[in-house]
Design a protein around this motif. Structure first.
Motif, PDB file in Angstrom:
ATOM      1  N   GLU A  66       0.822  -1.220   0.000  1.00 21.79           N
ATOM      2  CA  GLU A  66       0.000   0.000   0.000  1.00 21.79           C
ATOM      3  C   GLU A  66       0.852   1.264   0.000  1.00 21.79           C
ATOM      4  O   GLU A  66       0.320   2.372   0.103  1.00 21.79           O
ATOM      5  CB  GLU A  66      -0.963  -0.013   1.206  1.00 21.79           C
ATOM      6  N   LYS A  67       2.182   1.070  -0.101  1.00 18.36           N
ATOM      7  CA  LYS A  67       3.120   2.206  -0.065  1.00 18.36           C
ATOM      8  C   LYS A  67       2.809   3.149   1.100  1.00 18.36           C
ATOM      9  O   LYS A  67       2.782   4.371   0.963  1.00 18.36           O
ATOM     10  CB  LYS A  67       3.111   2.969  -1.395  1.00 18.36           C
ATOM     11  N   LEU A  68       2.559   2.516   2.246  1.00 14.48           N
ATOM     12  CA  LEU A  68       2.159   3.253   3.442  1.00 14.48           C
ATOM     13  C   LEU A  68       3.173   3.007   4.551  1.00 14.48           C
ATOM     14  O   LEU A  68       3.449   1.856   4.910  1.00 14.48           O
ATOM     15  CB  LEU A  68       0.772   2.761   3.896  1.00 14.48           C
ATOM     16  N   LEU A  69       3.735   4.079   5.113  1.00 11.36           N
ATOM     17  CA  LEU A  69       4.700   3.962   6.198  1.00 11.36           C
ATOM     18  C   LEU A  69       4.016   4.313   7.523  1.00 11.36           C
ATOM     19  O   LEU A  69       3.467   5.407   7.674  1.00 11.36           O
ATOM     20  CB  LEU A  69       5.878   4.920   5.959  1.00 11.36           C
ATOM     21  N   ILE A  70       4.065   3.362   8.459  1.00 12.36           N
ATOM     22  CA  ILE A  70       3.496   3.585   9.799  1.00 12.36           C
ATOM     23  C   ILE A  70       4.660   4.059  10.659  1.00 12.36           C
ATOM     24  O   ILE A  70       5.601   3.314  10.917  1.00 12.36           O
ATOM     25  CB  ILE A  70       2.855   2.283  10.321  1.00 12.36           C
ATOM     26  N   ALA A  71       4.606   5.330  11.087  1.00  7.39           N
ATOM     27  CA  ALA A  71       5.829   6.009  11.532  1.00  7.39           C
ATOM     28  C   ALA A  71       5.905   6.317  13.024  1.00  7.39           C
ATOM     29  O   ALA A  71       6.869   6.961  13.460  1.00  7.39           O
ATOM     30  CB  ALA A  71       6.016   7.283  10.721  1.00  7.39           C
ATOM     31  N   GLY A  72       4.930   5.889  13.813  1.00  3.12           N
ATOM     32  CA  GLY A  72       4.993   6.238  15.245  1.00  3.12           C
ATOM     33  C   GLY A  72       5.063   7.750  15.404  1.00  3.12           C
ATOM     34  O   GLY A  72       4.308   8.482  14.761  1.00  3.12           O
ATOM     35  N   ASP A  73       5.992   8.232  16.239  1.00  2.00           N
ATOM     36  CA  ASP A  73       6.125   9.683  16.446  1.00  2.00           C
ATOM     37  C   ASP A  73       7.256  10.289  15.613  1.00  2.00           C
ATOM     38  O   ASP A  73       7.530  11.488  15.722  1.00  2.00           O
ATOM     39  CB  ASP A  73       6.425   9.983  17.925  1.00  2.00           C
ATOM     40  N   ALA A  74       7.913   9.470  14.800  1.00  3.31           N
ATOM     41  CA  ALA A  74       9.143   9.917  14.148  1.00  3.31           C
ATOM     42  C   ALA A  74       8.920  10.993  13.101  1.00  3.31           C
ATOM     43  O   ALA A  74       9.854  11.725  12.753  1.00  3.31           O
ATOM     44  CB  ALA A  74       9.839   8.711  13.511  1.00  3.31           C
ATOM     45  N   LEU A  75       7.667  11.106  12.603  1.00  7.37           N
ATOM     46  CA  LEU A  75       7.384  12.088  11.546  1.00  7.37           C
ATOM     47  C   LEU A  75       6.199  12.980  11.909  1.00  7.37           C
ATOM     48  O   LEU A  75       5.624  13.637  11.041  1.00  7.37           O
ATOM     49  CB  LEU A  75       7.093  11.352  10.221  1.00  7.37           C
ATOM     50  N   ASN A  76       5.829  12.996  13.198  1.00 13.07           N
ATOM     51  CA  ASN A  76       4.699  13.836  13.627  1.00 13.07           C
ATOM     52  C   ASN A  76       4.829  15.255  13.095  1.00 13.07           C
ATOM     53  O   ASN A  76       5.942  15.788  13.007  1.00 13.07           O
ATOM     54  CB  ASN A  76       4.668  13.948  15.160  1.00 13.07           C
ATOM     55  N   GLU A  77       3.701  15.878  12.828  1.00 12.95           N
ATOM     56  CA  GLU A  77       3.741  17.282  12.393  1.00 12.95           C
ATOM     57  C   GLU A  77       4.438  18.142  13.450  1.00 12.95           C
ATOM     58  O   GLU A  77       5.230  19.008  13.132  1.00 12.95           O
ATOM     59  CB  GLU A  77       2.321  17.787  12.144  1.00 12.95           C
ATOM     60  N   GLU A  78       4.125  17.874  14.710  1.00  6.46           N
ATOM     61  CA  GLU A  78       4.891  18.489  15.804  1.00  6.46           C
ATOM     62  C   GLU A  78       5.869  17.441  16.302  1.00  6.46           C
ATOM     63  O   GLU A  78       5.492  16.512  17.014  1.00  6.46           O
ATOM     64  CB  GLU A  78       3.962  18.954  16.934  1.00  6.46           C
ATOM     65  N   LEU A  79       7.098  17.596  15.872  1.00  6.42           N
ATOM     66  CA  LEU A  79       8.106  16.551  16.117  1.00  6.42           C
ATOM     67  C   LEU A  79       8.940  16.931  17.342  1.00  6.42           C
ATOM     68  O   LEU A  79       9.586  17.970  17.351  1.00  6.42           O
ATOM     69  CB  LEU A  79       8.986  16.441  14.862  1.00  6.42           C
ATOM     70  N   TRP A  80       8.900  16.085  18.347  1.00  3.92           N
ATOM     71  CA  TRP A  80       9.631  16.341  19.602  1.00  3.92           C
ATOM     72  C   TRP A  80      11.021  15.728  19.553  1.00  3.92           C
ATOM     73  O   TRP A  80      11.172  14.557  19.195  1.00  3.92           O
ATOM     74  CB  TRP A  80       8.855  15.740  20.790  1.00  3.92           C
ATOM     75  N   LEU A  81      11.996  16.548  19.948  1.00  8.94           N
ATOM     76  CA  LEU A  81      13.373  16.072  19.984  1.00  8.94           C
ATOM     77  C   LEU A  81      14.001  16.485  21.312  1.00  8.94           C
ATOM     78  O   LEU A  81      14.759  17.450  21.400  1.00  8.94           O
ATOM     79  CB  LEU A  81      14.151  16.653  18.793  1.00  8.94           C
ATOM     80  N   PHE A  82      13.626  15.765  22.348  1.00 12.48           N
ATOM     81  CA  PHE A  82      14.195  15.992  23.675  1.00 12.48           C
ATOM     82  C   PHE A  82      13.844  14.789  24.542  1.00 12.48           C
ATOM     83  O   PHE A  82      13.127  13.900  24.107  1.00 12.48           O
ATOM     84  CB  PHE A  82      13.666  17.298  24.301  1.00 12.48           C
ATOM     85  N   ASN A  83      14.387  14.793  25.742  1.00  8.95           N
ATOM     86  CA  ASN A  83      14.122  13.736  26.719  1.00  8.95           C
ATOM     87  C   ASN A  83      15.022  12.528  26.447  1.00  8.95           C
ATOM     88  O   ASN A  83      15.697  12.433  25.420  1.00  8.95           O
ATOM     89  CB  ASN A  83      12.640  13.332  26.705  1.00  8.95           C
ATOM     90  N   TYR A  84      14.996  11.606  27.366  1.00  8.98           N
ATOM     91  CA  TYR A  84      15.866  10.420  27.308  1.00  8.98           C
ATOM     92  C   TYR A  84      15.716   9.683  25.969  1.00  8.98           C
ATOM     93  O   TYR A  84      14.599   9.405  25.540  1.00  8.98           O
ATOM     94  CB  TYR A  84      15.510   9.468  28.458  1.00  8.98           C
ATOM     95  N   GLY A  85      16.836   9.409  25.335  1.00  7.53           N
ATOM     96  CA  GLY A  85      16.812   8.593  24.116  1.00  7.53           C
ATOM     97  C   GLY A  85      16.708   9.371  22.821  1.00  7.53           C
ATOM     98  O   GLY A  85      16.876   8.795  21.740  1.00  7.53           O
ATOM     99  N   ALA A  86      16.430  10.690  22.888  1.00 11.83           N
ATOM    100  CA  ALA A  86      16.323  11.475  21.652  1.00 11.83           C
ATOM    101  C   ALA A  86      17.704  11.706  21.053  1.00 11.83           C
ATOM    102  O   ALA A  86      18.679  11.911  21.770  1.00 11.83           O
ATOM    103  CB  ALA A  86      15.643  12.809  21.938  1.00 11.83           C
ATOM    104  N   LEU A  87      17.790  11.697  19.732  1.00 14.75           N
ATOM    105  CA  LEU A  87      19.064  11.956  19.059  1.00 14.75           C
ATOM    106  C   LEU A  87      19.209  13.451  18.788  1.00 14.75           C
ATOM    107  O   LEU A  87      18.391  14.258  19.208  1.00 14.75           O
ATOM    108  CB  LEU A  87      19.138  11.154  17.755  1.00 14.75           C
ATOM    109  N   SER A  88      20.279  13.802  18.072  1.00 14.22           N
ATOM    110  CA  SER A  88      20.547  15.214  17.773  1.00 14.22           C
ATOM    111  C   SER A  88      19.757  15.664  16.549  1.00 14.22           C
ATOM    112  O   SER A  88      19.272  14.840  15.755  1.00 14.22           O
ATOM    113  CB  SER A  88      22.040  15.404  17.512  1.00 14.22           C
TER     114      SER A  88
END
Ligand SMILES: [Zn+2]
Length: 239
Positions: A137-159
């Motif tokens: 279906e050419k559909l990617l299920i992306a969790g939070d990795a591509l959210n419109e509001e993308l969070w990059l902080f807290n334990y485990g977040a990369l740069s």
């Protein structure tokens, strides 16, 4: 009474609203189903899945944040990328884990019978974030990795730099649409370009400084023909 509201994405794919604004994805193949993410876990997701799936099923965590792993305790076995296990452990709220965690490797392909899920790395939002690509279906299920509001902080977040590399690599993957963990909508792949341009034009503006779940974060907003991007990050992710 139905405890979960569902949005049909295609004949096989459903977005299940586990809590307000928190979504899991159910993919039903001819021989096997997959539940991606388990929400906060306050309601019996297992009973819901088993009422709507007639085949065996797998449970997979896209990443280790509490609104994606909280319902793991309803299930016996949950698959997550090994690189993410410490993130899961960090955010687990139940003192003793009751499910067995099993590794799911980037590059592997899961046959659901008539369709396949390919595991791809979406490292950034967290270091072991994965996407499940429903190839047919050419559909990617992306969790939070591509959210419109993308969070990059807290334990485990990369740069931010590592997130940028992942976004560029994701554009090379063959898909047309993607799903996120906090929306019932499917988005066109082109929308990811808005995140890429947001990072390329990133401004750290003191005026956007805010407390986000206890972290001092900055916000960078960007919008063009591809869509909208909001990046929320702590200053240490820019180093
Ligand atoms: Zn998350």
């Amino acid at each position: 009474m139905e405890l979960f509201s569902c949005t049909k994405i295609s004949d096989r794919v459903w977005q299940i609203e586990e809590d307000h604004g928190v979504f899991c994805t159910l993919v039903r193949g001819s021989e096997l189903a997959a539940l991606i993410d388990t929400g906060y876990g306050n309601r019996n997701l297992r009973a819901f899945v088993e009422a709507h799936v007639s085949t065996p099923y797998l449970v997979i965590n896209s990443h280790g944040h509490p609104d994606h792993i909280g319902g793991n305790h309803w299930f016996d076995v949950v698959y997550a990328r090994k690189d993410e296990w410490d993130v899961i452990e960090h955010f687990e709220e139940h003192e003793e884990r009751t499910c067995e965690l099993r590794d799911i490797q980037v590059g592997s392909s899961l046959s659901l019978g008539d369709v396949h899920l390919e595991v791809i790395s979406l490292a950034g939002h967290t270091k072991g974030s994965i996407g499940l690509l429903l190839k047919e279906e050419k559909l990617l299920i992306a969790g939070d990795a591509l959210n419109e509001e993308l969070w990059l902080f807290n334990y485990g977040a990369l740069s931010m730099r590592e997130l940028y590399e992942t976004l560029k690599e994701t554009m090379q993957v063959d898909f047309s649409w993607y799903l996120c963990g906090h929306s019932s909508r499917k988005y066109p792949k082109e929308k990811i370009e808005a995140h890429i341009r947001n990072i390329e034009n990133l401004k750290v503006d003191e005026g956007t400084k805010a407390d986000t779940i206890g972290f001092e974060t900055y916000r960078s907003s960007f919008e063009d023909g591809c869509g909208k991007s909001e990046l929320v990050f702590t200053a240490d992710r820019l180093l």
